[in-house]
Enzyme design. Structure first.
Site, PDB file in Angstrom:
ATOM      1  N   SER A 146      -5.556 -10.308  -2.793  1.00 22.41           N
ATOM      2  CA  SER A 146      -4.300 -10.262  -2.376  1.00 22.41           C
ATOM      3  C   SER A 146      -3.692 -11.679  -2.860  1.00 22.41           C
ATOM      4  O   SER A 146      -3.675 -11.855  -4.073  1.00 22.41           O
ATOM      5  CB  SER A 146      -4.254 -10.217  -0.862  1.00 22.41           C
ATOM      6  OG  SER A 146      -2.921 -10.381  -0.264  1.00 22.41           O
ATOM      7  N   ASP A 380       0.339   0.373  -1.687  1.00 26.12           N
ATOM      8  CA  ASP A 380      -0.074  -1.141  -1.120  1.00 26.12           C
ATOM      9  C   ASP A 380       1.497  -1.607  -0.369  1.00 26.12           C
ATOM     10  O   ASP A 380       2.570  -1.288  -0.989  1.00 26.12           O
ATOM     11  CB  ASP A 380      -0.238  -2.168  -2.168  1.00 26.12           C
ATOM     12  CG  ASP A 380      -0.746  -3.384  -1.583  1.00 26.12           C
ATOM     13  OD1 ASP A 380      -0.442  -3.849  -0.653  1.00 26.12           O
ATOM     14  OD2 ASP A 380      -1.787  -3.814  -2.342  1.00 26.12           O
ATOM     15  N   HIS A 408      -4.562  -1.944   1.198  1.00 26.67           N
ATOM     16  CA  HIS A 408      -4.719  -3.175   0.558  1.00 26.67           C
ATOM     17  C   HIS A 408      -5.929  -4.008   1.065  1.00 26.67           C
ATOM     18  O   HIS A 408      -6.440  -4.829   0.410  1.00 26.67           O
ATOM     19  CB  HIS A 408      -3.561  -4.044   1.208  1.00 26.67           C
ATOM     20  CG  HIS A 408      -3.295  -5.401   1.026  1.00 26.67           C
ATOM     21  ND1 HIS A 408      -2.813  -5.468  -0.430  1.00 26.67           N
ATOM     22  CD2 HIS A 408      -3.771  -6.603   1.239  1.00 26.67           C
ATOM     23  CE1 HIS A 408      -2.783  -7.113  -0.514  1.00 26.67           C
ATOM     24  NE2 HIS A 408      -3.265  -7.626   0.355  1.00 26.67           N
TER      25      HIS A 408
END
Length: 430
Positions: A146, A380, A408
């Protein structure tokens, strides 16, 4: 300092602390501490393994606290010595909290300090640590989850000589999109997640509406003393981007009401668990720098708040099922969250600041020679897939895996499989 070693079943952990400049452009100025935890399999403790740096998502969260050799770490330790970095301001590194920022005399001083806690500072810390642990001429691999992937793209831009390979999971950032463009894309994803949520749990439409109406009509207080407002309730949608997010919200809403002495009222258990569902106050970097992580030579100016007006689906005054918001930061949070209030003026300064340096050098990325493998999650909610695909196309040598099998949090929930696939891609086996 003495590097303390801890031994768990199947895992050897070594603590490291490093003193680095707050501002790497002023190495003789104020210093901060960066903490990192080394992990290695016991049977390979003395082996000359290559290093893998793990860059955590966020911004504003410390590295993982392993309690055993499982998930992605299990796969990584088959071939690497792993370094779990507490990015500056987080975990056991010199912390950024409302308490620690209170030492500054003015909001401007707080804001000036916080300007050093974006990806550029994190990567310069990583290079400092690499040289200390491995030596100037030894490269390491890096895994960015991320926001950690945002940091890793900056690493490829600014210091590719420190990297031997780069792995991304849900973390290829837009290179030149404005914050407004990013939030427009993100709101559209959140709207779709809401629709899917109510398809899965249609009874929650009435539950959520009753909660919103109750919060609008009554002064309901959380255990901390903060008021639970209707728009703060909407923030539960931040969880919709995880594989277990719908269930987390659904089971919470199920517990919202009880029969009290005066009739139907909101449950203490619901209020307690609701408050625990958010990390903004314990991890204030997540709030004050969330929009600035996207800024390059421009100000965010509370982008999420402004762009929200373009999407009437989030209006709570209609009779429709209430739509939840996602991973957005709003200026009202610095009034309603008790431990964010002392940072309100600093947050306003940072929102208006347009002097953020560029994070991504397009020419440097086009010249990339570092092998890269990236998982991009098709649905996502936090990092827009189409922007990630654009970025992958701008970095030669990037092997891309676009999948709707995972959300995610794929690395956390299915890490051995996800990292295994990426390593196979990186090493030419896929």
């Amino acid at each position: 300092m003495h590097n303390r070693i801890h031994r768990l079943p199947g895992l050897v952990l070594t603590d490291h602390e490093f003193s680095v400049p707050l501002d790497h452009a002023r190495p003789d100025g104020e210093s901060i501490t960066i903490f990192a935890r080394e992990a290695v399999a016991p049977e390979k403790e003395d082996a000359g393994l290559p290093w893998l740096l793990f860059l955590q998502g966020g911004p504003g969260f410390g590295g993982p606290r392993p309690d055993g050799k499982n998930s992605w770490l299990k796969r990584a330790l088959e071939e690497y010595r792993v370094l779990l970095l507490d990015q500056r301001g987080t975990g056991r590194s010199t912390p950024v909290l409302a308490q620690t920022l209170a030492r500054f005399p003015t909001p401007q001083a707080q804001a000036d300090y916080l300007k050093h806690f974006r990806a550029d500072g994190i990567v310069r810390d990583a290079e400092w640590i690499r040289r200390a642990l491995l030596g100037e001429d030894t490269r390491w691999s890096a895994l960015g989850q991320s926001y950690g992937g945002f940091c890793l793209v900056h690493y490829l831009s600014a210091a590719p000589g420190g990297l031997r390979e780069a792995i991304f999971t849900g973390g290829l950032p837009p290179l030149d999109r404005t914050p407004d463009e990013i939030y427009r894309a993100t709101y559209r994803r959140v709207i779709e997640k809401n629709r899917r949520y109510y398809e899965r749990y249609p009874d929650d439409a009435d539950r959520a509406r009753e909660i919103v109406d109750t919060l609008a009509a009554h002064d309901v207080r959380l255990p901390s003393g903060d008021r639970l407002s209707p728009h703060r309730f909407q923030q539960l949608g931040i969880h919709f981007g995880a594989s277990d997010g719908y269930e987390r919200v659904h089971y919470l809403l199920e517990s919202a009401f009880v029969q009290g002495a005066s009739g139907r009222e909101m449950s203490y258990a619901f209020l307690r668990h609701f408050e625990d569902a958010f990390a903004f106050q314990a991890n204030p970097i997540y709030a004050v720098l969330h929009e600035p992580i996207y800024c390059q030579e421009e100000a965010a100016n509370w982008s999420a708040q402004r762009v929200r007006t373009e999407y009437p689906q989030f209006d709570l005054t209609s009779g429709d099922p209430p739509f939840f918001t996602g991973e957005m930061i709003y200026p009202w949070m610095f009034d309603e969250y008790r431990y964010l209030r002392p940072l309100k003026e600093a947050a306003e300064i940072l929102a208006a600041y347009d002097g953020w340096p560029r994070l991504y050098d397009a020419d440097a990325l086009r010249a990339n020679a570092i092998p890269c493998a990236a998982a991009v999650y098709y649905d996502d909610m936090y990092v827009e897939r189409t922007f990630s695909e654009e970025t992958a196309g701008s970095i030669p040598g990037t092997r891309l895996w676009v999948t709707n099998e995972y959300e995610h949090n794929g690395l956390r929930s299915y890490g051995e499989r996800v990292l295994g696939r990426l390593l196979d891609m990186l090493h030419g086996e896929q």
